[in-house]
Design a protein around this motif. Structure first.
Motif, PDB file in Angstrom:
ATOM      1  N   SER A  29     137.969 -92.152 -53.766  1.00  0.00           N
ATOM      2  CA  SER A  29     136.945 -93.171 -54.010  1.00  0.00           C
ATOM      3  C   SER A  29     136.035 -93.231 -52.788  1.00  0.00           C
ATOM      4  CB  SER A  29     137.606 -94.525 -54.256  1.00  0.00           C
ATOM      5  OG  SER A  29     138.386 -94.887 -53.136  1.00  0.00           O
ATOM      6  N   TYR A  30     134.813 -93.807 -52.962  1.00  0.00           N
ATOM      7  CA  TYR A  30     133.874 -93.873 -51.837  1.00  0.00           C
ATOM      8  C   TYR A  30     134.138 -95.083 -50.953  1.00  0.00           C
ATOM      9  CZ  TYR A  30     131.170 -90.550 -54.638  1.00  0.00           C
ATOM     10  OH  TYR A  30     130.770 -89.478 -55.368  1.00  0.00           O
ATOM     11  N   SER A  31     134.599 -96.201 -51.583  1.00  0.00           N
ATOM     12  CA  SER A  31     134.785 -97.424 -50.785  1.00  0.00           C
ATOM     13  C   SER A  31     135.690 -98.389 -51.533  1.00  0.00           C
ATOM     14  CB  SER A  31     133.432 -98.108 -50.545  1.00  0.00           C
ATOM     15  OG  SER A  31     132.879 -98.505 -51.791  1.00  0.00           O
ATOM     16  N   LEU A  32     136.185 -99.363 -50.787  1.00  0.00           N
ATOM     17  CA  LEU A  32     136.988-100.433 -51.389  1.00  0.00           C
ATOM     18  C   LEU A  32     136.446-101.772 -50.901  1.00  0.00           C
ATOM     19  CD1 LEU A  32     139.460-101.834 -52.706  1.00  0.00           C
ATOM     20  CD2 LEU A  32     140.743-101.316 -50.638  1.00  0.00           C
ATOM     21  N   GLU A  33     136.193-102.677 -51.856  1.00  0.00           N
ATOM     22  CA  GLU A  33     135.817-104.052 -51.495  1.00  0.00           C
ATOM     23  C   GLU A  33     136.748-104.989 -52.243  1.00  0.00           C
ATOM     24  OE1 GLU A  33     131.678-105.077 -52.050  1.00  0.00           O
ATOM     25  OE2 GLU A  33     131.032-103.125 -51.286  1.00  0.00           O
ATOM     26  N   THR A  34     137.077-106.119 -51.636  1.00  0.00           N
ATOM     27  CA  THR A  34     137.896-107.128 -52.325  1.00  0.00           C
ATOM     28  C   THR A  34     137.017-108.336 -52.617  1.00  0.00           C
ATOM     29  OG1 THR A  34     139.759-106.376 -51.023  1.00  0.00           O
ATOM     30  CG2 THR A  34     140.053-108.423 -52.226  1.00  0.00           C
ATOM     31  N   HIS A  35     137.053-108.781 -53.863  1.00  0.00           N
ATOM     32  CA  HIS A  35     136.222-109.928 -54.265  1.00  0.00           C
ATOM     33  C   HIS A  35     137.056-110.939 -55.034  1.00  0.00           C
ATOM     34  CE1 HIS A  35     132.402-108.160 -53.068  1.00  0.00           C
ATOM     35  NE2 HIS A  35     132.809-107.003 -53.578  1.00  0.00           N
ATOM     36  N   PHE A  36     136.534-112.176 -55.106  1.00  0.00           N
ATOM     37  CA  PHE A  36     137.159-113.195 -55.943  1.00  0.00           C
ATOM     38  C   PHE A  36     136.693-112.990 -57.374  1.00  0.00           C
ATOM     39  CE2 PHE A  36     137.165-115.184 -51.756  1.00  0.00           C
ATOM     40  CZ  PHE A  36     138.495-115.579 -51.686  1.00  0.00           C
ATOM     41  N   GLY A  37     137.648-112.961 -58.305  1.00  0.00           N
ATOM     42  CA  GLY A  37     137.283-112.757 -59.701  1.00  0.00           C
ATOM     43  C   GLY A  37     138.288-113.390 -60.631  1.00  0.00           C
ATOM     44  N   GLY A  38     138.363-112.815 -61.807  1.00  0.00           N
ATOM     45  CA  GLY A  38     139.120-113.417 -62.903  1.00  0.00           C
ATOM     46  C   GLY A  38     138.095-114.066 -63.812  1.00  0.00           C
ATOM     47  N   LYS A  39     138.201-113.789 -65.086  1.00  0.00           N
ATOM     48  CA  LYS A  39     137.195-114.358 -66.003  1.00  0.00           C
ATOM     49  C   LYS A  39     137.175-115.879 -65.894  1.00  0.00           C
ATOM     50  CE  LYS A  39     137.586-110.446 -69.036  1.00  0.00           C
ATOM     51  NZ  LYS A  39     136.498-109.702 -68.406  1.00  0.00           N
ATOM     52  N   GLY A  40     138.372-116.460 -65.707  1.00  0.00           N
ATOM     53  CA  GLY A  40     138.438-117.914 -65.591  1.00  0.00           C
ATOM     54  C   GLY A  40     137.666-118.406 -64.377  1.00  0.00           C
ATOM     55  N   LEU A  41     138.028-117.890 -63.207  1.00  0.00           N
ATOM     56  CA  LEU A  41     137.371-118.348 -61.980  1.00  0.00           C
ATOM     57  C   LEU A  41     135.864-118.082 -62.030  1.00  0.00           C
ATOM     58  CD1 LEU A  41     137.457-119.460 -59.102  1.00  0.00           C
ATOM     59  CD2 LEU A  41     137.955-117.157 -58.298  1.00  0.00           C
ATOM     60  N   ASN A  42     135.482-116.891 -62.491  1.00  0.00           N
ATOM     61  CA  ASN A  42     134.043-116.575 -62.540  1.00  0.00           C
ATOM     62  C   ASN A  42     133.296-117.594 -63.394  1.00  0.00           C
ATOM     63  OD1 ASN A  42     134.743-114.272 -61.145  1.00  0.00           O
ATOM     64  ND2 ASN A  42     134.660-112.912 -62.928  1.00  0.00           N
ATOM     65  N   GLN A  43     133.884-117.962 -64.527  1.00  0.00           N
ATOM     66  CA  GLN A  43     133.186-118.893 -65.436  1.00  0.00           C
ATOM     67  C   GLN A  43     133.147-120.307 -64.851  1.00  0.00           C
ATOM     68  OE1 GLN A  43     134.434-118.245 -69.552  1.00  0.00           O
ATOM     69  NE2 GLN A  43     134.266-116.035 -69.275  1.00  0.00           N
ATOM     70  N   SER A  44     134.185-120.681 -64.112  1.00  0.00           N
ATOM     71  CA  SER A  44     134.134-121.993 -63.444  1.00  0.00           C
ATOM     72  C   SER A  44     133.036-122.001 -62.384  1.00  0.00           C
ATOM     73  CB  SER A  44     135.480-122.318 -62.781  1.00  0.00           C
ATOM     74  OG  SER A  44     136.391-122.776 -63.740  1.00  0.00           O
ATOM     75  N   GLN A 234     117.656-103.860 -60.945  1.00  0.00           N
ATOM     76  CA  GLN A 234     118.412-102.719 -60.440  1.00  0.00           C
ATOM     77  C   GLN A 234     119.886-103.126 -60.423  1.00  0.00           C
ATOM     78  OE1 GLN A 234     117.115 -99.623 -59.414  1.00  0.00           O
ATOM     79  NE2 GLN A 234     119.313 -99.141 -59.382  1.00  0.00           N
ATOM     80  N   ALA A 235     120.667-102.631 -61.399  1.00  0.00           N
ATOM     81  CA  ALA A 235     122.066-103.066 -61.490  1.00  0.00           C
ATOM     82  C   ALA A 235     122.907-102.365 -60.435  1.00  0.00           C
ATOM     83  CB  ALA A 235     122.616-102.753 -62.873  1.00  0.00           C
ATOM     84  N   VAL A 236     123.717-103.138 -59.708  1.00  0.00           N
ATOM     85  CA  VAL A 236     124.658-102.517 -58.762  1.00  0.00           C
ATOM     86  C   VAL A 236     126.111-102.751 -59.187  1.00  0.00           C
ATOM     87  CG1 VAL A 236     123.105-102.602 -56.775  1.00  0.00           C
ATOM     88  CG2 VAL A 236     124.683-104.474 -57.137  1.00  0.00           C
ATOM     89  N   ASP A 237     126.355-103.830 -59.942  1.00  0.00           N
ATOM     90  CA  ASP A 237     127.734-104.137 -60.339  1.00  0.00           C
ATOM     91  C   ASP A 237     127.673-105.096 -61.536  1.00  0.00           C
ATOM     92  OD1 ASP A 237     130.388-104.826 -60.581  1.00  0.00           O
ATOM     93  OD2 ASP A 237     130.635-105.575 -58.530  1.00  0.00           O
ATOM     94  N   THR A 238     128.099-104.603 -62.683  1.00  0.00           N
ATOM     95  CA  THR A 238     127.981-105.421 -63.897  1.00  0.00           C
ATOM     96  C   THR A 238     129.132-106.431 -64.064  1.00  0.00           C
ATOM     97  OG1 THR A 238     129.055-103.634 -65.105  1.00  0.00           O
ATOM     98  CG2 THR A 238     126.656-103.742 -65.230  1.00  0.00           C
ATOM     99  N   THR A 239     130.112-106.390 -63.138  1.00  0.00           N
ATOM    100  CA  THR A 239     131.260-107.309 -63.249  1.00  0.00           C
ATOM    101  C   THR A 239     130.769-108.763 -63.221  1.00  0.00           C
ATOM    102  OG1 THR A 239     132.450-105.680 -61.914  1.00  0.00           O
ATOM    103  CG2 THR A 239     133.562-107.780 -62.305  1.00  0.00           C
ATOM    104  N   ALA A 240     131.269-109.553 -64.153  1.00  0.00           N
ATOM    105  CA  ALA A 240     130.971-111.002 -64.220  1.00  0.00           C
ATOM    106  C   ALA A 240     129.620-111.335 -64.843  1.00  0.00           C
ATOM    107  CB  ALA A 240     131.107-111.687 -62.867  1.00  0.00           C
ATOM    108  N   ALA A 241     128.910-110.341 -65.367  1.00  0.00           N
ATOM    109  CA  ALA A 241     127.644-110.662 -66.046  1.00  0.00           C
ATOM    110  C   ALA A 241     127.917-111.574 -67.247  1.00  0.00           C
ATOM    111  CB  ALA A 241     126.962-109.379 -66.513  1.00  0.00           C
ATOM    112  N   GLY A 242     128.928-111.217 -68.039  1.00  0.00           N
ATOM    113  CA  GLY A 242     129.263-112.029 -69.218  1.00  0.00           C
ATOM    114  C   GLY A 242     129.781-113.408 -68.821  1.00  0.00           C
ATOM    115  N   ASP A 243     130.516-113.466 -67.714  1.00  0.00           N
ATOM    116  CA  ASP A 243     131.058-114.751 -67.259  1.00  0.00           C
ATOM    117  C   ASP A 243     129.928-115.677 -66.804  1.00  0.00           C
ATOM    118  OD1 ASP A 243     133.603-113.699 -67.694  1.00  0.00           O
ATOM    119  OD2 ASP A 243     133.734-112.920 -65.661  1.00  0.00           O
ATOM    120  N   THR A 244     128.929-115.082 -66.155  1.00  0.00           N
ATOM    121  CA  THR A 244     127.767-115.866 -65.729  1.00  0.00           C
ATOM    122  C   THR A 244     127.072-116.435 -66.963  1.00  0.00           C
ATOM    123  OG1 THR A 244     127.514-114.360 -63.863  1.00  0.00           O
ATOM    124  CG2 THR A 244     125.611-115.727 -64.409  1.00  0.00           C
ATOM    125  N   PHE A 245     126.909-115.584 -67.972  1.00  0.00           N
ATOM    126  CA  PHE A 245     126.255-116.011 -69.213  1.00  0.00           C
ATOM    127  C   PHE A 245     127.022-117.197 -69.819  1.00  0.00           C
ATOM    128  CE2 PHE A 245     124.562-116.109 -73.359  1.00  0.00           C
ATOM    129  CZ  PHE A 245     123.368-115.418 -73.337  1.00  0.00           C
TER     130      PHE A 245
END
Ligand code: RIB
Length: 296
Positions: A29-44, A234-245
């Protein structure tokens, strides 16, 4: 009216990759990042950033203090979140050159929900209060039945769709937020129009939001159908797009905005989320959404 989100909290381990790994392949892999996620947390977080006071319920493991701190820093009430033995939920996310992802889930403490805990949390809520659910915690049928019995309005984002949802009484859901895949899994139909027709015939009093990726979104209830396209970024990371919606949609509903205005604001907020790395951290505030000038 109070808003409760009963859902997952995950540490997202995001690996940038050339392509999604294939069966039997070993790949760097090119890189590793750690982020806060989970569909629940993102939607809150999306609800809070859209200006809605939200209480989050769910379980974190012994390694989960950072979630509680993150909630507090982001305006999410963490009073009901419990710390239990074992590990918090986490994900392994591959993010490719086109900003598409694939997500491997480890449920961890998200799957340690007990009936006693559900009863205790829902005991603080009453008729008319809103309950938001995704499908990354256990006991979904029990949570739905108990909340419905208390007269709560249930909003369901049935993601990820799996057999756990088969035991849920979908007739108790007031608002569905689904993508095409989930819509197909619920109805057996593939065409957006047919998905909406079948869902409306099965759940005539529900409001349905069907997201269609690059084709935008369609909303339907018994009085109206509305559509909204996407904003180009310019999309860089689609994670949590649906949760934001999802979070922004509930916020708009609570503000009683006209549906076209809600959809437009949701589409803008989601576009802004995909232009930043991470899940919960990528969600914009309502002020940022209002100020942003984006091309449709
Ligand atoms: O919807 C995106 C989320 O799905 C990620 O944050 C990941 O944790 C998974 O739950």
């Amino acid at each position: 009216m109070k808003v409760l989100n009963f859902g997952s909290l995950n540490y997202d381990y995001v690996y940038k990759v050339d392509h999604m790994i294939l069966a039997g392949e070993t790949m760097d892999s090119y890189s590793l990042e750690t982020h806060f996620g989970g569909k629940g947390l993102n939607q809150s977080v999306a609800l809070a950033k859209a200006g809605v006071p939200v209480k989050h319920a769910g379980m974190v493991g012994e390694d989960g203090q950072a979630f509680l701190d993150f909630c507090t820093e982001n305006g999410v009430d963490a009073e009901y979140i419990r710390k239990v033995q074992g590990k918090s939920g986490h994900t392994i996310i591959q993010l490719d050159k086109n900003a598409q992802n694939s997500i491997l889930l480890y449920g961890g403490s998200n799957r340690a929900i007990t009936k006693e805990y559900v009863d205790e949390v829902l005991g603080h809520f009453e008729k008319g209060d809103i309950l938001l659910l995704q499908n990354e915690v256990n006991l979904m049928p029990y949570i739905i039945d108990t909340a419905y019995g208390r007269g709560m309005q249930i909003v369901l984002n049935p993601s990820p769709y799996n057999e756990a949802l088969d035991g849920c009484d979908m007739g108790k859901i007031a608002v569905f937020l689904v993508n095409e895949i989930e819509g197909k899994q619920i109805t057996g139909e593939t065409e957006p129009e047919r998905i909406l027709d079948v869902m409306m015939s099965r759940f005539p009093d529900a409001r349905i939001v069907l997201t269609l990726g690059g084709d935008g979104v369609v909303y339907r209830d018994k009085e109206q159908t509305c559509r909204q396209g996407i904003f180009k970024v310019q999309a860089v990371d689609t994670t949590a797009a649906g949760d934001t919606f999802t979070g922004y949609f509930i916020a708009g509903m609570l503000e009683e905005l006209p549906i076209p205005d809600i959809l437009r604001r949701c589409a803008k907020a989601s576009a802004m989320a995909v232009s930043k790395m991470g899940a919960a951290e990528s969600i914009p505030t309502v002020e940022e959404v209002k100020a942003a000038k984006l091309d449709a």
